[in-house]
Enzyme design. Sequence first.
Site, PDB file in Angstrom:
ATOM      1  N   ALA A  16      84.188  61.861  65.290  1.00  0.00           N
ATOM      2  CA  ALA A  16      83.760  61.740  63.892  1.00  0.00           C
ATOM      3  C   ALA A  16      82.280  62.136  63.828  1.00  0.00           C
ATOM      4  CB  ALA A  16      84.009  60.343  63.346  1.00  0.00           C
ATOM      5  N   HIS A  31      78.545  63.690  63.433  1.00  0.00           N
ATOM      6  CA  HIS A  31      77.587  63.898  62.347  1.00  0.00           C
ATOM      7  C   HIS A  31      76.299  64.449  62.955  1.00  0.00           C
ATOM      8  CE1 HIS A  31      75.846  60.239  63.914  1.00  0.00           C
ATOM      9  NE2 HIS A  31      76.949  59.555  63.635  1.00  0.00           N
ATOM     10  N   GLY A  48      73.613  63.152  63.747  1.00  0.00           N
ATOM     11  CA  GLY A  48      73.019  62.359  64.833  1.00  0.00           C
ATOM     12  C   GLY A  48      73.549  62.820  66.182  1.00  0.00           C
ATOM     13  N   HIS A  49      74.879  62.965  66.256  1.00  0.00           N
ATOM     14  CA  HIS A  49      75.479  63.468  67.505  1.00  0.00           C
ATOM     15  C   HIS A  49      74.952  64.871  67.811  1.00  0.00           C
ATOM     16  CE1 HIS A  49      78.824  60.711  65.994  1.00  0.00           C
ATOM     17  NE2 HIS A  49      78.566  60.212  67.186  1.00  0.00           N
ATOM     18  N   GLY A  64      71.732  58.006  71.895  1.00  0.00           N
ATOM     19  CA  GLY A  64      70.905  57.759  70.712  1.00  0.00           C
ATOM     20  C   GLY A  64      70.229  56.402  70.775  1.00  0.00           C
ATOM     21  N   LYS A  74      69.618  54.679  68.300  1.00  0.00           N
ATOM     22  CA  LYS A  74      70.233  53.807  67.298  1.00  0.00           C
ATOM     23  C   LYS A  74      70.988  52.670  67.991  1.00  0.00           C
ATOM     24  CE  LYS A  74      73.855  53.864  63.904  1.00  0.00           C
ATOM     25  NZ  LYS A  74      75.035  53.803  64.785  1.00  0.00           N
ATOM     26  N   ASP A  75      71.648  53.006  69.099  1.00  0.00           N
ATOM     27  CA  ASP A  75      72.358  51.981  69.869  1.00  0.00           C
ATOM     28  C   ASP A  75      71.439  51.547  71.004  1.00  0.00           C
ATOM     29  OD1 ASP A  75      75.260  52.147  68.671  1.00  0.00           O
ATOM     30  OD2 ASP A  75      74.530  54.191  68.857  1.00  0.00           O
ATOM     31  N   LEU A  98      72.549  57.575  60.302  1.00  0.00           N
ATOM     32  CA  LEU A  98      73.853  58.239  60.338  1.00  0.00           C
ATOM     33  C   LEU A  98      74.763  57.473  61.284  1.00  0.00           C
ATOM     34  CD1 LEU A  98      72.771  61.977  60.571  1.00  0.00           C
ATOM     35  CD2 LEU A  98      73.530  60.716  58.556  1.00  0.00           C
ATOM     36  N   ARG A 117      80.838  55.321  61.119  1.00  0.00           N
ATOM     37  CA  ARG A 117      81.451  54.286  60.278  1.00  0.00           C
ATOM     38  C   ARG A 117      81.008  54.404  58.815  1.00  0.00           C
ATOM     39  NH1 ARG A 117      80.782  51.411  65.230  1.00  0.00           N
ATOM     40  NH2 ARG A 117      82.753  50.517  65.962  1.00  0.00           N
TER      41      ARG A 117
END
Length: 287
Positions: A35, A37, A39-40, A150, A152-153, A187, A190
């Site tokens: 999925a 986006h 970010g990936h 990332g 983010k995690d 981003l 989910r």
Amino acid sequence: MQPMETINTVNDLRMRVRAWKQAGQRVGVVPTMGALHAGHLSLVRAARAQADRVITTVFVNPMQFDNADDLTTYPRTLEADARLLADAGVDVLYAPTAAQMYPPGFATRITVSGVSEGLCGGARPGHFDGVATVVCKLFMQTLADCAFFGEKDFQQVQVIRRMVADLDLPIEIVTCPTMREPDGLALSSRNRRLDAEQRKAALTLPRTLEDCAREIAAGADVAQTLAQATARLAAAGFDPVDYVELRAEADLQPVGKMAPDTRARLLAAAWLGSVRLIDGVPVPPVG
Ligand code: AMP
């Protein structure tokens, strides 16, 4: 540039990687659950800049889901993902099946203690065992020289760095900044499950974190600010708020008070309906 190849089995993957290694090429891997986006894709760009060959893995890893509904409803868009990755210049899309990753009799779990406790590890029991186990398998399968994750995690990166150090895995871990929507929402795969109203409410998460980080840097009481942040998220419709915490960047230990040399991050996870969002921001240095 050669067209991207999609590989589904570890044997085919090993054959491809062996040829690259024999040619002296540096291999980078970007592990994802699909999925995809922007970010990936920022991780793919970083990998392209630092490696000769890039593998992106797409695998929705059942072992890291503590919630059956979240696993069933996790978005799966493999065809669109493949197009994005081909356009981004990825060499191999590795998309193994669950049966390939976890054949009958599979019995190994990697547990990283310390950094995987509390935060998302507290809210999602077993989650980081699943992450560490699958990431270790992906490292062994791809034999990559470097891997991209990332920020983010944030806790996930700490868990992986700890595992790599502890198990002497010969791979370099590279961390990339969080990519956001123009309005500030991080981003996330989910996000596409948020309805219009939830999408509006979701914005309260990055705004609250940014405001609180600024207040803490300006000397506000940490415990009080965290409590206010939780209340603000709850008022915006987040239920439950799994956590809002201030943690040291180096080892994820709780920070009760900022000192001039403290490098800390404000980290949060909270639910809007059945969608769990996480985010985190650095606290500007004080003094
Ligand atoms: P996921 O597919 O959600 O498991 O994420 C795969 C990788 O992409 C992980 O290393 C994530 O930290 C990273 N990632 C997810 N969202 C973002 C983002 N907004 N910005 C940068 N990296 C991200």
